[in-house]
Write an enzyme that holds these catalytic residues in place. Structure first.
Site, mmCIF file in Angstrom:
data_model
loop_
_atom_site.group_PDB
_atom_site.id
_atom_site.type_symbol
_atom_site.label_atom_id
_atom_site.label_comp_id
_atom_site.label_asym_id
_atom_site.label_seq_id
_atom_site.Cartn_x
_atom_site.Cartn_y
_atom_site.Cartn_z
ATOM 1 N N GLY A 20 0.787 -1.240 0.000
ATOM 2 C CA GLY A 20 0.000 0.000 0.000
ATOM 3 C C GLY A 20 0.817 1.288 0.000
ATOM 4 N N TYR A 148 -9.845 11.471 10.707
ATOM 5 C CA TYR A 148 -10.779 11.432 11.845
ATOM 6 C C TYR A 148 -10.075 11.491 13.208
ATOM 7 C CZ TYR A 148 -10.055 6.351 11.021
ATOM 8 O OH TYR A 148 -9.524 5.108 10.794
ATOM 9 N N PRO A 189 -4.264 11.198 5.703
ATOM 10 C CA PRO A 189 -4.864 10.994 4.379
ATOM 11 C C PRO A 189 -6.358 10.713 4.465
ATOM 12 C CG PRO A 189 -3.167 9.316 4.896
ATOM 13 C CD PRO A 189 -3.567 9.989 6.175
ATOM 14 N N GLY A 190 -7.067 11.112 3.434
ATOM 15 C CA GLY A 190 -8.424 10.618 3.211
ATOM 16 C C GLY A 190 -8.305 9.306 2.458
ATOM 17 N N ILE A 192 -7.550 6.475 0.036
ATOM 18 C CA ILE A 192 -6.650 6.221 -1.095
ATOM 19 C C ILE A 192 -6.726 4.722 -1.352
ATOM 20 C CG2 ILE A 192 -4.255 6.294 -1.906
ATOM 21 C CD1 ILE A 192 -3.751 8.527 0.183
HETATM 22 C C1 HXC Z 1 -14.358 -7.253 15.068
HETATM 23 C C2 HXC Z 1 -12.242 -8.130 14.878
HETATM 24 C C3 HXC Z 1 -12.283 -7.965 13.470
HETATM 25 C C4 HXC Z 1 -13.476 -7.410 12.903
HETATM 26 C C5 HXC Z 1 -10.382 -8.851 13.996
HETATM 27 N N1 HXC Z 1 -11.050 -8.676 15.144
HETATM 28 N N2 HXC Z 1 -11.116 -8.420 12.963
HETATM 29 N N3 HXC Z 1 -13.256 -7.767 15.666
HETATM 30 N N4 HXC Z 1 -14.477 -7.062 13.748
HETATM 31 N N5 HXC Z 1 -13.596 -7.234 11.590
HETATM 32 C C6 HXC Z 1 -10.586 -9.030 16.472
HETATM 33 C C7 HXC Z 1 -10.337 -10.529 16.603
HETATM 34 O O1 HXC Z 1 -11.514 -11.216 16.968
HETATM 35 C C8 HXC Z 1 -9.309 -10.563 17.719
HETATM 36 O O2 HXC Z 1 -9.928 -10.404 18.980
HETATM 37 C C9 HXC Z 1 -8.504 -9.304 17.489
HETATM 38 O O3 HXC Z 1 -9.318 -8.413 16.714
HETATM 39 C C10 HXC Z 1 -7.231 -9.567 16.738
HETATM 40 O O4 HXC Z 1 -7.548 -10.235 15.538
HETATM 41 P P1 HXC Z 1 -6.519 -11.197 14.801
HETATM 42 O O5 HXC Z 1 -7.071 -11.554 13.485
HETATM 43 O O6 HXC Z 1 -6.086 -12.295 15.699
HETATM 44 O O7 HXC Z 1 -5.282 -10.199 14.737
HETATM 45 P P2 HXC Z 1 -4.168 -9.996 13.731
HETATM 46 O O8 HXC Z 1 -3.912 -11.199 12.883
HETATM 47 O O9 HXC Z 1 -3.040 -9.454 14.490
HETATM 48 O O10 HXC Z 1 -4.755 -8.866 12.715
HETATM 49 C C11 HXC Z 1 -4.818 -7.517 13.062
HETATM 50 C C12 HXC Z 1 -6.021 -6.852 12.405
HETATM 51 C C13 HXC Z 1 -6.057 -7.088 10.870
HETATM 52 C C14 HXC Z 1 -5.907 -5.348 12.739
HETATM 53 C C15 HXC Z 1 -7.293 -7.399 13.013
HETATM 54 O O11 HXC Z 1 -7.147 -6.385 10.299
HETATM 55 C C16 HXC Z 1 -4.788 -6.699 10.180
HETATM 56 O O12 HXC Z 1 -3.849 -7.467 10.116
HETATM 57 N N6 HXC Z 1 -4.710 -5.455 9.652
HETATM 58 C C17 HXC Z 1 -3.483 -4.909 9.016
HETATM 59 C C18 HXC Z 1 -3.737 -4.090 7.793
HETATM 60 C C19 HXC Z 1 -4.850 -3.075 7.876
HETATM 61 O O13 HXC Z 1 -5.736 -3.139 8.720
HETATM 62 N N7 HXC Z 1 -4.821 -2.136 6.946
HETATM 63 C C20 HXC Z 1 -5.848 -1.073 6.841
HETATM 64 C C21 HXC Z 1 -5.324 0.210 7.275
HETATM 65 S S1 HXC Z 1 -6.402 1.474 6.738
HETATM 66 P P3 HXC Z 1 -9.906 -11.602 20.083
HETATM 67 O O14 HXC Z 1 -10.612 -11.011 21.243
HETATM 68 O O15 HXC Z 1 -10.598 -12.741 19.432
HETATM 69 O O16 HXC Z 1 -8.458 -11.872 20.342
HETATM 70 C C22 HXC Z 1 -6.503 2.623 7.992
HETATM 71 C C23 HXC Z 1 -7.191 3.946 7.809
HETATM 72 C C24 HXC Z 1 -8.181 3.998 6.711
HETATM 73 O O17 HXC Z 1 -6.036 2.416 9.023
HETATM 74 C C25 HXC Z 1 -8.919 5.306 6.694
HETATM 75 C C26 HXC Z 1 -9.671 5.450 5.405
HETATM 76 C C27 HXC Z 1 -10.180 6.821 5.183
HETATM 77 P P1 NAP Z 2 -2.023 -1.577 4.252
HETATM 78 O O1 NAP Z 2 -1.509 -1.871 2.877
HETATM 79 O O2 NAP Z 2 -2.863 -2.584 4.905
HETATM 80 O O3 NAP Z 2 -0.778 -1.210 5.154
HETATM 81 C C1 NAP Z 2 -0.625 -1.565 6.493
HETATM 82 C C2 NAP Z 2 0.733 -2.181 6.674
HETATM 83 O O4 NAP Z 2 0.994 -2.336 8.066
HETATM 84 C C3 NAP Z 2 0.853 -3.574 6.042
HETATM 85 O O5 NAP Z 2 2.027 -3.618 5.240
HETATM 86 C C4 NAP Z 2 1.002 -4.510 7.226
HETATM 87 O O6 NAP Z 2 1.857 -5.593 6.886
HETATM 88 C C5 NAP Z 2 1.619 -3.589 8.268
HETATM 89 N N1 NAP Z 2 1.341 -4.016 9.636
HETATM 90 C C6 NAP Z 2 0.146 -4.281 10.197
HETATM 91 N N2 NAP Z 2 0.297 -4.708 11.448
HETATM 92 C C7 NAP Z 2 1.623 -4.676 11.702
HETATM 93 C C8 NAP Z 2 2.413 -4.991 12.828
HETATM 94 N N3 NAP Z 2 1.850 -5.435 13.965
HETATM 95 N N4 NAP Z 2 3.764 -4.866 12.747
HETATM 96 C C9 NAP Z 2 4.338 -4.423 11.598
HETATM 97 N N5 NAP Z 2 3.640 -4.117 10.500
HETATM 98 C C10 NAP Z 2 2.307 -4.247 10.548
HETATM 99 O O7 NAP Z 2 -2.879 -0.235 4.226
HETATM 100 P P2 NAP Z 2 -2.547 1.240 3.689
HETATM 101 O O8 NAP Z 2 -3.786 1.755 3.112
HETATM 102 O O9 NAP Z 2 -1.315 1.221 2.871
HETATM 103 O O10 NAP Z 2 -2.281 2.020 5.055
HETATM 104 C C11 NAP Z 2 -1.031 2.614 5.336
HETATM 105 C C12 NAP Z 2 -1.214 3.708 6.367
HETATM 106 O O11 NAP Z 2 -2.062 4.733 5.857
HETATM 107 C C13 NAP Z 2 -1.846 3.250 7.660
HETATM 108 O O12 NAP Z 2 -1.256 3.946 8.739
HETATM 109 C C14 NAP Z 2 -3.284 3.682 7.504
HETATM 110 O O13 NAP Z 2 -3.911 3.858 8.737
HETATM 111 C C15 NAP Z 2 -3.092 4.983 6.770
HETATM 112 N N6 NAP Z 2 -4.266 5.457 6.043
HETATM 113 C C16 NAP Z 2 -4.668 4.827 4.904
HETATM 114 C C17 NAP Z 2 -5.747 5.332 4.208
HETATM 115 C C18 NAP Z 2 -6.222 4.717 2.939
HETATM 116 O O14 NAP Z 2 -7.295 5.067 2.461
HETATM 117 N N7 NAP Z 2 -5.471 3.814 2.321
HETATM 118 C C19 NAP Z 2 -6.426 6.451 4.700
HETATM 119 C C20 NAP Z 2 -6.012 7.050 5.883
HETATM 120 C C21 NAP Z 2 -4.914 6.541 6.540
HETATM 121 P P3 NAP Z 2 1.708 -7.045 7.587
HETATM 122 O O15 NAP Z 2 0.266 -7.389 7.522
HETATM 123 O O16 NAP Z 2 2.587 -7.925 6.783
HETATM 124 O O17 NAP Z 2 2.216 -6.871 8.982
#
Ligand code: HXC
Ligand code: NAP
Length: 284
Positions: A20, A148, A189-190, A192
């Site tokens: 990303g 937010y 960021p908004g 993306i």
């Molecule tokens: C409710 C949830 C859930 C869901 C997970 N959990 N997903 N609860 N709704 N959709 C709960 C699980 O039940 C668990 O709780 C705990 O969260 C941890 O989940 P795991 O799957 O075991 O954790 P893990 O493998 O570490 O994954 C972390 C994660 C996952 C945050 C849940 O989504 C992830 O890996 N995300 C990384 C990338 C990401 O999110 N990118 C987006 C960023 S965009 P229990 O109690 O069962 O242990 C952003 C801003 C966007 O941030 C803004 C846009 C404008």
């Molecule tokens: P993304 O591709 O899901 O990026 C998140 C990255 O964080 C992944 O590479 C993930 O890799 C890593 N990560 C998650 N948990 C981690 C951990 N415990 N330790 C180390 N690395 C970890 O999403 P993205 O859209 O590029 O988001 C990047 C940043 O922009 C984030 O801070 C997000 O909140 C922010 N943001 C995004 C948007 C949007 O619209 N895209 C808007 C506002 C803000 P692994 O899963 O391999 O760990």
């Protein structure tokens, strides 16, 4: 838009740099001459990105699996990087997020997101910051927040509270460490399009159209626009910017916040005409 040596001799760590926005930033920083380190949890994702970006840019890139929630693992990673020389820039980009009704969330769900976004950024910032302060080495931290952080947002509460904390960290340390050569800034960021964000936050395709409609520019941001802003903020060219949170959302949050925006968009041309002052004939 920049000279190709803008980031020459900068050593930069991007957390979550395998995908990303982190990956796009890694590519841009490499093109601009930086040496880049990326980390994340998934080894195969990191290795693929490392190979791809080395081949496409010819730059110096290294990757290492590290879960930023684990303070000891972060300390170990930073120690290994520092053995080859100090970092100049830390970009706290790793994040976790999902849409959920808050009353349904488990403690583990809160801990997971707050652990990545807030505690993870604290771990990396402390590990780099202490080293920079001790050596008198200049450093720059770029934190990635969201729009937010000030308004809060329903249905992403763990992310909202964690990102708000990260914004507070940015502004607090900008002041506390600024006079010792460390700059702290953030990008908010908004939307993306990235696989990580959109797969978790836009469950139905038609919601994308709705999201674009509520943006004054009528579109999403691009990873290239984000990476260019990040490059500027970590470069010496932005040396007097400290403690700033730069919003990059096409004006979306202002559109949502304005009292009369939605109302104004619903009015017809005829209604606008009717609201104009009536022309009266001059008094004789
Ligand atoms: C409710 C949830 C859930 C869901 C997970 N959990 N997903 N609860 N709704 N959709 C709960 C699980 O039940 C668990 O709780 C705990 O969260 C941890 O989940 P795991 O799957 O075991 O954790 P893990 O493998 O570490 O994954 C972390 C994660 C996952 C945050 C849940 O989504 C992830 O890996 N995300 C990384 C990338 C990401 O999110 N990118 C987006 C960023 S965009 P229990 O109690 O069962 O242990 C952003 C801003 C966007 O941030 C803004 C846009 C404008
Ligand atoms: P993304 O591709 O899901 O990026 C998140 C990255 O964080 C992944 O590479 C993930 O890799 C890593 N990560 C998650 N948990 C981690 C951990 N415990 N330790 C180390 N690395 C970890 O999403 P993205 O859209 O590029 O988001 C990047 C940043 O922009 C984030 O801070 C997000 O909140 C922010 N943001 C995004 C948007 C949007 O619209 N895209 C808007 C506002 C803000 P692994 O899963 O391999 O760990």
């Amino acid at each position: 838009m920049f000279k190709n040596d803008l980031l020459k001799s900068k050593r930069i760590l991007i957390t979550g740099g395998g995908t990303g926005l982190g990956k796009a930033s890694a590519q841009r920083f490499l093109e601009l001459g930086a040496e880049v380190y990326i980390c994340g949890r998934r080894h195969e994702v990191l290795t693929a990105t490392e190979h791809e970006l080395r081949a496409s840019t010819g730059g110096r890139i290294h990757s290492r699996p590290c879960d930023v929630r684990d303070a000891a693992a972060v300390e170990e990673m930073i120690g290994i990087i520092w053995a080859d020389g100090p970092l100049d820039v830390l970009m706290n980009n790793a994040a976790g997020n999902f849409l959920a009704r808050t009353e349904d969330l488990s403690l583990g769900a809160f801990q997971s997101v707050i652990g990545i976004v807030l505690m993870g950024s604290l771990h990396t910032t402390m590990a780099c910051g202490r080293r920079w302060l001790q050596a008198g080495h200049k450093g720059t931290v770029l934190n990635i927040t969201t729009t937010y952080t000030t308004t809060g947002s329903a249905y992403v509460v763990p992310s909202a509270v964690a990102k708000a904390g990260l914004q507070a960290l940015t502004r607090s340390l900008a002041v506390e460490w600024g006079n010792r050569g460390i700059r702290m800034n953030a990008i908010a960021p908004g939307p993306i399009p990235t696989e990580g964000a959109f797969s978790r936050l836009l469950p139905r395709p038609e919601l994308e159209q709705l999201a674009k409609q509520k943006n004054p520019l009528g579109r999403f941001g691009t990873v290239e626009e984000f990476a260019n802003l990040a490059a500027f903020l970590v470069s010496d060219g932005s040396g007097y910017i400290n403690g700033e949170v730069v919003t990059m959302d096409g004006g979306e949050w202002l559109e949502g916040a304005g009292e009369f925006t939605a109302l104004g968009r619903m009015l017809t041309d005829k209604e606008w005409e009717m609201m104009k002052p009536k022309k009266t004939s001059p008094a004789k």
